[in-house]
Write an enzyme that holds these catalytic residues in place. Structure first.
Site, PDB file in Angstrom:
ATOM      1  N   GLY A 107       0.556  -1.123   0.114  1.00  0.00           N
ATOM      2  CA  GLY A 107       0.093  -0.282   0.427  1.00  0.00           C
ATOM      3  C   GLY A 107       0.877   1.027   0.130  1.00  0.00           C
ATOM      4  O   GLY A 107       0.774   1.512  -0.464  1.00  0.00           O
ATOM      5  N   CYS A 108       1.767   1.095   0.830  1.00  0.00           N
ATOM      6  CA  CYS A 108       3.039   2.587   0.486  1.00  0.00           C
ATOM      7  C   CYS A 108       3.609   3.037  -0.592  1.00  0.00           C
ATOM      8  O   CYS A 108       3.830   3.881  -0.019  1.00  0.00           O
ATOM      9  CB  CYS A 108       3.910   2.979   1.679  1.00  0.00           C
ATOM     10  N   THR A 109       3.965   1.259  -0.911  1.00  0.00           N
ATOM     11  CA  THR A 109       4.500   1.424  -2.481  1.00  0.00           C
ATOM     12  C   THR A 109       3.860   2.430  -3.562  1.00  0.00           C
ATOM     13  O   THR A 109       4.104   3.058  -4.318  1.00  0.00           O
ATOM     14  CB  THR A 109       5.035   0.167  -2.874  1.00  0.00           C
TER      15      THR A 109
END
Length: 257
Positions: free
Chosen positions: A85-87
């Site tokens: 998700g952060c990527t």
């Protein structure tokens, strides 16, 4: 207490407990936002959140980041570098970076990750902006993006040069980027945010007519949409300039009744 007087174990109460458990709010990124800075709020930047380290090794403050920006800063917060998700979130801001900086905003990612972790995250995904390594969470806490006990919720906040909050929200990777799109569209009506949606819509329309598009065909549709959007924006900007010049020259436009 006598078991006869203990009603907590009756079938009805046990069912109520189970129902309460399964229907109570789950622990997600969209936790309470009651204390989150709201659009229109003025933040006192001086000393807020203390000092932080950037991926380049520099020590800075939120006040300094706003001061050196042209029109303000965009801070997107993420729980942990190198997770899916952060990527995705970081790459969405990466792909929007040029349009955002063209409007005067400086873009930064903000997390509790160390400079080493964030440094590799930045290099791996070719991020054109610096990441703020707030390992002690002081700035994250000050901006109300903390998730107890020592986590960070995914979100975004946009702050202009005067410390005014232009946008602030907690949400998914796509939602955080869309929150910024709204600000940019308000500042520049010709900001080409919606080209991707137009490409998808046009592609679906062509395919609904029975045309089977391969990768080359889809690319041709995309190129055509972008080209047309650029021409329309150029004409609209020219008309705006002409209207502005006419107004500045004191011209009066007669309207036929």
């Amino acid at each position: 207490m006598s078991r006869l007087n203990d009603t907590s174990s009756t079938p009805t109460n046990q069912y109520s407990k189970l129902k309460s458990f399964f229907t109570k709010p789950k622990c997600t990124d969209t936790i309470s936002t009651t204390s989150l800075p709201k659009r229109g709020d003025i933040i006192q930047l001086d000393g807020l959140g203390g000092s932080c380290e950037l991926t380049g090794g520099e020590t800075t403050t939120l006040q300094n980041l706003v001061d050196i920006s042209v029109g303000g800063v965009i801070l997107f917060t993420y729980p942990k570098a190198n997770t899916p998700g952060c990527t995705a979130q970081a790459c969405l801001f990466r792909d929007s970076y040029q349009n955002l900086t063209d409007l005067g905003f400086a873009v930064y990612g903000l997390s509790r990750d160390s400079s080493n972790v964030n440094g590799s995250f930045k290099a791996k995904n070719e991020l054109p902006f610096s990441l703020i390594c707030n390992t002690d969470g002081t700035l994250i806490n000050a901006l109300e993006f903390a998730k107890p006990p020592k986590g960070t919720v995914r979100g975004v906040i946009v702050i202009d040069k005067e410390g005014k909050v232009l946008a602030s929200m907690i949400g998914s990777p796509n939602e955080t980027v869309k929150a910024v799109y709204g600000i940019c569209e308000a500042q520049d009506p010709y900001c080409p945010w919606k080209e991707a949606d137009k490409i998808k819509e046009t592609t679906r329309t062509v395919e609904s007519m029975g045309v089977n598009l391969d990768d080359k065909g889809r690319q041709q549709v995309a190129d055509t949409v972008v080209d047309v959007a650029g021409q329309v924006n150029a004409v609209a900007q020219q008309l705006d300039r002409e209207a502005s010049n006419a107004s500045g020259a004191g011209k009066v436009v007669a309207v036929k009744q």
